[in-house]
Design an enzyme around this catalytic site. Structure first.
Site, PDB file in Angstrom:
ATOM      1  N   CYS A 101      44.096 -26.820  44.391  1.00 54.54           N
ATOM      2  CA  CYS A 101      43.933 -27.730  45.544  1.00 54.54           C
ATOM      3  C   CYS A 101      42.508 -27.333  46.077  1.00 54.54           C
ATOM      4  O   CYS A 101      42.028 -26.345  45.193  1.00 54.54           O
ATOM      5  CB  CYS A 101      44.563 -27.888  46.641  1.00 54.54           C
ATOM      6  SG  CYS A 101      45.024 -26.062  47.550  1.00 54.54           S
ATOM      7  N   CYS A 112      41.911 -32.503  45.554  1.00 56.21           N
ATOM      8  CA  CYS A 112      40.647 -31.992  45.361  1.00 56.21           C
ATOM      9  C   CYS A 112      39.571 -33.071  44.584  1.00 56.21           C
ATOM     10  O   CYS A 112      38.432 -32.699  44.638  1.00 56.21           O
ATOM     11  CB  CYS A 112      40.375 -30.718  44.624  1.00 56.21           C
ATOM     12  SG  CYS A 112      41.212 -30.425  42.854  1.00 56.21           S
ATOM     13  N   CYS A 158      37.791 -30.857  41.377  1.00 58.19           N
ATOM     14  CA  CYS A 158      38.483 -30.767  40.299  1.00 58.19           C
ATOM     15  C   CYS A 158      38.072 -31.178  38.783  1.00 58.19           C
ATOM     16  O   CYS A 158      38.248 -32.171  38.824  1.00 58.19           O
ATOM     17  CB  CYS A 158      39.980 -31.082  40.325  1.00 58.19           C
ATOM     18  SG  CYS A 158      40.900 -30.231  41.771  1.00 58.19           S
TER      19      CYS A 158
END
Length: 135
Positions: A11, A85, A89
């Site tokens: 996250c 995210c 990410c």
């Protein structure tokens, strides 16, 4: 997948959702799964409400520290679970991905953090069942 699968929870701050998910998986899987967590922009400490919510169910995550997501960590993981995210990410080819849409517990009252904790538990149970079937 290796004999002992590796799961990475990611996250943004690595302070709430990913730490609770990692705590649940460690608790439920024991030593049958290698568990990691990381954040795209880690903070300096775990969310105290997440710590409290997990302690209520007998899981201590106070020894965990938010960690920055690295290429090596992701590359060495079999399953990558992202939580809110988005584009922060990165995608790593050849990995199994799950994206869990979960509220961010940062700044939320404990009652809402408990709901997030319980939602995460349900998802971790399903993930673990899938890992066990894949063996």
């Amino acid at each position: 997948m290796t004999e002992k699968p590796t799961v990475l929870f990611v996250c943004v701050h690595n302070a709430g959702r990913s730490q609770m998910a990692a705590g649940w998986l460690r608790h439920l899987a024991g030593d049958t799964v290698e568990v990691r967590s990381a954040g795209s922009e880690p903070t300096d400490r775990i969310n105290p409400a997440a710590v409290e919510a997990m302690a209520e169910v007998g899981i201590d995550i106070t020894d965990q520290t938010p960690t920055r997501l690295t290429w090596d960590t992701a590359e060495a993981s079999d399953v990558i679970v992202t939580m809110g995210c988005g584009d922060a990410c990165p995608v790593f080819p050849g990995k199994r991905y799950e994206d869990w849409t979960l509220a961010d517990p940062a700044g939320q009252p404990l009652d809402l953090v408990r709901e997030i904790r319980d939602d995460i538990r349900t998802r971790v149970v399903d993930l673990l069942a899938g890992l066990r079937r894949a063996r």
